[in-house]
Every structure is written in C-alpha cells, then in structure tokens.
Write an enzyme that holds these catalytic residues in place. Structure first.
Site, PDB file in Angstrom:
ATOM      1  N   TYR A  16      48.551  38.511  34.660  1.00 55.43           N
ATOM      2  CA  TYR A  16      48.325  39.959  34.489  1.00 55.43           C
ATOM      3  C   TYR A  16      47.192  40.353  34.873  1.00 55.43           C
ATOM      4  O   TYR A  16      46.193  39.501  34.757  1.00 55.43           O
ATOM      5  CB  TYR A  16      49.015  40.256  33.136  1.00 55.43           C
ATOM      6  N   CYS A  17      46.894  41.284  35.427  1.00 55.96           N
ATOM      7  CA  CYS A  17      45.601  42.055  35.517  1.00 55.96           C
ATOM      8  C   CYS A  17      44.566  41.628  34.549  1.00 55.96           C
ATOM      9  O   CYS A  17      44.956  41.857  33.196  1.00 55.96           O
ATOM     10  CB  CYS A  17      45.753  43.520  35.552  1.00 55.96           C
ATOM     11  N   PRO A  18      43.414  41.298  34.743  1.00 53.05           N
ATOM     12  CA  PRO A  18      42.896  41.345  36.100  1.00 53.05           C
ATOM     13  C   PRO A  18      43.223  39.849  36.975  1.00 53.05           C
ATOM     14  O   PRO A  18      42.295  39.516  37.876  1.00 53.05           O
ATOM     15  CB  PRO A  18      41.278  41.554  36.165  1.00 53.05           C
ATOM     16  N   ASP A  43      52.799  40.823  38.934  1.00 53.79           N
ATOM     17  CA  ASP A  43      51.908  42.148  38.475  1.00 53.79           C
ATOM     18  C   ASP A  43      51.833  43.263  39.332  1.00 53.79           C
ATOM     19  O   ASP A  43      51.166  43.128  40.249  1.00 53.79           O
ATOM     20  CB  ASP A  43      50.526  41.800  37.688  1.00 53.79           C
TER      21      ASP A  43
END
Length: 79
Positions: A16-18, A43
């Site tokens: 997931y981000c980042p 994501d």
C-alpha cells in the site's frame, strides 16, 4: 497489452501507498536512460501517485493499464 519493451518489472501487489511508488523510485534510480520500469500494483492510489511523481520528475508514462484490481504502470526514464 502495450507494445512497450519493459526493462524491469516490479511486483508491488499487496503493498500500500507509498510502497509501490517507493519501489518505482528505487527501480528508476538504478535504471539507465531509456529503460522502462513497470510496476504492478493492487493499490488504487498508485494510479494517481505514480503519474504525479513521474510528471514532477520529468519521466514519461509508457502506459497505465487497469486489469481488474491490478494496475500496470510503466515508466520510461528520460534523464
């Protein structure tokens, strides 16, 4: 599928981000000018974050594809 020669593929599915963006940054740093680095991500934020970073850094999006819940984003290193 796009007619682009991918030099390196990064599988960031499940991150997931980042995470996916950070993996791309590492990939671009080690790539040669003209190389195409592809990120495969699940994501949704990657479809926004990666193009924004690419524009900011002056590289090019070779393609951005959405297949189900996966995004394939290829970036060409131009400098």
């Amino acid at each position: 599928m796009s007619e682009v020669q991918v030099t390196k593929s990064i599988d960031a599915r499940g991150a997931y981000c980042p995470g996916p963006l950070m993996e791309l940054v590492k990939g671009i740093k080690t790539a040669q000018v003209g190389d195409v680095v592809e990120v495969i991500s699940t994501d949704k934020g990657s479809a926004v974050d990666i193009p924004e970073w690419v524009n900011k850094m002056g590289h090019e999006i070779a393609y951005l594809e959405n297949e189900g819940d996966e995004f394939k984003i290829a970036v060409k290193k131009v400098k």
